[in-house]
Design a protein around this motif. Sequence first.
Motif, PDB file in Angstrom:
ATOM      1  N   UNK A  67      48.328  43.468  38.057  1.00 31.84           N
ATOM      2  CA  UNK A  67      47.138  42.716  37.643  1.00 31.84           C
ATOM      3  C   UNK A  67      45.870  43.451  38.041  1.00 31.84           C
ATOM      4  N   UNK A  68      44.921  43.489  37.115  1.00 30.22           N
ATOM      5  CA  UNK A  68      43.579  43.997  37.383  1.00 30.22           C
ATOM      6  C   UNK A  68      42.619  42.885  36.971  1.00 30.22           C
ATOM      7  N   UNK A  69      41.976  42.283  37.946  1.00 34.90           N
ATOM      8  CA  UNK A  69      41.102  41.139  37.682  1.00 34.90           C
ATOM      9  C   UNK A  69      39.712  41.620  37.284  1.00 34.90           C
ATOM     10  N   UNK A  70      39.252  41.164  36.111  1.00 39.17           N
ATOM     11  CA  UNK A  70      37.900  41.493  35.663  1.00 39.17           C
ATOM     12  C   UNK A  70      36.869  40.644  36.390  1.00 39.17           C
ATOM     13  N   UNK A 131      23.652  38.746  29.077  1.00 36.56           N
ATOM     14  CA  UNK A 131      23.836  38.706  30.530  1.00 36.56           C
ATOM     15  C   UNK A 131      25.259  39.096  30.917  1.00 36.56           C
ATOM     16  N   UNK A 132      26.217  38.687  30.125  1.00 40.31           N
ATOM     17  CA  UNK A 132      27.610  39.056  30.362  1.00 40.31           C
ATOM     18  C   UNK A 132      27.791  40.567  30.234  1.00 40.31           C
ATOM     19  N   UNK A 133      27.153  41.169  29.242  1.00 37.31           N
ATOM     20  CA  UNK A 133      27.227  42.623  29.062  1.00 37.31           C
ATOM     21  C   UNK A 133      26.612  43.358  30.248  1.00 37.31           C
ATOM     22  N   UNK A 134      25.496  42.854  30.746  1.00 37.19           N
ATOM     23  CA  UNK A 134      24.852  43.464  31.917  1.00 37.19           C
ATOM     24  C   UNK A 134      25.772  43.358  33.132  1.00 37.19           C
ATOM     25  N   UNK A 135      26.355  42.185  33.337  1.00 36.03           N
ATOM     26  CA  UNK A 135      27.255  41.987  34.480  1.00 36.03           C
ATOM     27  C   UNK A 135      28.462  42.920  34.389  1.00 36.03           C
ATOM     28  N   UNK A 136      29.012  43.070  33.184  1.00 35.72           N
ATOM     29  CA  UNK A 136      30.150  43.954  32.996  1.00 35.72           C
ATOM     30  C   UNK A 136      29.760  45.404  33.274  1.00 35.72           C
ATOM     31  N   UNK A 137      28.590  45.812  32.791  1.00 35.98           N
ATOM     32  CA  UNK A 137      28.112  47.173  33.038  1.00 35.98           C
ATOM     33  C   UNK A 137      27.964  47.417  34.544  1.00 35.98           C
ATOM     34  N   UNK A 138      27.386  46.467  35.242  1.00 38.53           N
ATOM     35  CA  UNK A 138      27.221  46.604  36.694  1.00 38.53           C
ATOM     36  C   UNK A 138      28.574  46.680  37.387  1.00 38.53           C
ATOM     37  N   UNK A 155      31.429  41.582  46.438  1.00 35.87           N
ATOM     38  CA  UNK A 155      32.249  40.426  46.072  1.00 35.87           C
ATOM     39  C   UNK A 155      31.818  39.202  46.882  1.00 35.87           C
ATOM     40  N   UNK A 156      31.665  39.389  48.194  1.00 35.57           N
ATOM     41  CA  UNK A 156      31.259  38.280  49.070  1.00 35.57           C
ATOM     42  C   UNK A 156      29.892  37.735  48.676  1.00 35.57           C
ATOM     43  N   UNK A 157      29.008  38.625  48.241  1.00 33.06           N
ATOM     44  CA  UNK A 157      27.664  38.207  47.840  1.00 33.06           C
ATOM     45  C   UNK A 157      27.678  37.516  46.479  1.00 33.06           C
ATOM     46  N   UNK A 158      28.460  38.052  45.551  1.00 34.55           N
ATOM     47  CA  UNK A 158      28.515  37.510  44.193  1.00 34.55           C
ATOM     48  C   UNK A 158      29.217  36.154  44.140  1.00 34.55           C
ATOM     49  N   UNK A 159      30.250  36.001  44.977  1.00 33.47           N
ATOM     50  CA  UNK A 159      31.067  34.784  44.973  1.00 33.47           C
ATOM     51  C   UNK A 159      31.055  34.145  46.361  1.00 33.47           C
ATOM     52  N   UNK A 160      29.925  33.617  46.807  1.00 29.00           N
ATOM     53  CA  UNK A 160      29.896  33.041  48.160  1.00 29.00           C
ATOM     54  C   UNK A 160      30.907  31.898  48.319  1.00 29.00           C
ATOM     55  N   UNK A 161      31.677  31.968  49.391  1.00 28.80           N
ATOM     56  CA  UNK A 161      32.657  30.925  49.689  1.00 28.80           C
ATOM     57  C   UNK A 161      33.967  31.053  48.945  1.00 28.80           C
ATOM     58  N   UNK A 162      34.045  31.932  47.946  1.00 33.31           N
ATOM     59  CA  UNK A 162      35.263  32.029  47.138  1.00 33.31           C
ATOM     60  C   UNK A 162      36.406  32.689  47.905  1.00 33.31           C
ATOM     61  N   UNK A 163      36.076  33.518  48.856  1.00 25.75           N
ATOM     62  CA  UNK A 163      37.107  34.220  49.626  1.00 25.75           C
ATOM     63  C   UNK A 163      38.112  33.233  50.229  1.00 25.75           C
ATOM     64  N   UNK A 164      37.637  32.059  50.662  1.00 29.31           N
ATOM     65  CA  UNK A 164      38.521  31.063  51.271  1.00 29.31           C
ATOM     66  C   UNK A 164      39.401  30.364  50.232  1.00 29.31           C
ATOM     67  N   UNK A 165      39.046  30.461  48.957  1.00 28.36           N
ATOM     68  CA  UNK A 165      39.788  29.788  47.899  1.00 28.36           C
ATOM     69  C   UNK A 165      40.832  30.687  47.242  1.00 28.36           C
ATOM     70  N   UNK A 166      40.807  31.972  47.563  1.00 27.28           N
ATOM     71  CA  UNK A 166      41.677  32.939  46.902  1.00 27.28           C
ATOM     72  C   UNK A 166      42.670  33.556  47.870  1.00 27.28           C
ATOM     73  N   UNK A 167      43.788  33.990  47.327  1.00 27.47           N
ATOM     74  CA  UNK A 167      44.748  34.765  48.109  1.00 27.47           C
ATOM     75  C   UNK A 167      44.212  36.187  48.257  1.00 27.47           C
ATOM     76  N   UNK A 168      44.612  36.829  49.337  1.00 22.21           N
ATOM     77  CA  UNK A 168      44.152  38.200  49.592  1.00 22.21           C
ATOM     78  C   UNK A 168      44.532  39.117  48.422  1.00 22.21           C
ATOM     79  N   UNK A 169      45.705  38.908  47.836  1.00 24.29           N
ATOM     80  CA  UNK A 169      46.160  39.728  46.708  1.00 24.29           C
ATOM     81  C   UNK A 169      45.213  39.587  45.508  1.00 24.29           C
ATOM     82  N   UNK A 170      44.678  38.388  45.285  1.00 25.26           N
ATOM     83  CA  UNK A 170      43.764  38.173  44.161  1.00 25.26           C
ATOM     84  C   UNK A 170      42.450  38.926  44.372  1.00 25.26           C
ATOM     85  N   UNK A 171      41.955  38.911  45.590  1.00 26.14           N
ATOM     86  CA  UNK A 171      40.719  39.636  45.897  1.00 26.14           C
ATOM     87  C   UNK A 171      40.955  41.134  45.759  1.00 26.14           C
TER      88      UNK A 171
END
Length: 193
Positions: A67-70, A131-138, A155-171
Motif C-alpha cells: 500500500x502507498x497512501x496518497x 487546491x487539490x492540485x496544489x496539495x498534490x504538487x506539494x 504529517x503531524x502538522x497537516x493532520x493534527x491529532x490523526x497520529x492517535x487514530x491511525x496504526x503505525x503501518x498506515x502512517x
Amino acid sequence: MHDLLFKNISRHIQLSEEEFQRFTEPFQLKKFTKKEMVLEEGEHCNFEGFVINGCFKVYFLNENGFEQTLYFAVESWWITDLDSLINNVPSTLNIEAVEDSEVLMISKKDKETLYETMPQVEKLFRIMNQQSSVALQRRILSLMNKTADKRYLEFLEKYPGLEQRLAQQQIASYLGISHEFLSKIRKKTSLGK
C-alpha cells in the motif's frame, strides 16, 4: 451535519440559505464501517464525498503489492478518484474507511446538474480542484525532496491529532517508509522535544 459542509463551501463561495438547500438536496448520507471499501481499484468512480466524521485512506498498491497512501481524508475533507471521475476510466485508487465514518455523497450526474442550474457550484468545485492540485504538487515535492524525518513532521502538522487514530503501518505507508523506520523517527523526534 450540513453545518460542516456549509462552513467548508463558504470558504470559497457564498450561497443563500435557499441556494444551500438546493445545493445539498442531491447529497446522500452514507455510513461506512471500519475497513469498508468505498471504492476499489478497477471500479469506475462516479461520486464525490464530503467526510462528516471518521477517517478514510486513499491509496494504491504498488508493483510489489504494498500500500502507498496518497492521503487521509478526515472531517471536512473530500474523497474521490478524480481521474476515474473526470475521464470515466477504471480507478487506480482504493478508498477505505479507517474508522466508522459518515460521508455526504453526490453523484457525477447530480453534480453536473448543479453546474447547469447553479453556476457558483462550478466555481466551487473548480477552486477545490485547484487546491487539490496544489496539495498534490506539494506532496510530490515533499516525497522527492525531503527526508523521512521532515515528512513525518509535516504529517503531524497537516493532520493534527490523526497520529492517535491511525496504526503505525498506515502512517508509514503515507510517508513511503517501513514501519520499523517510522519507529526510529518517532523515537528520535520524541527525544528532541
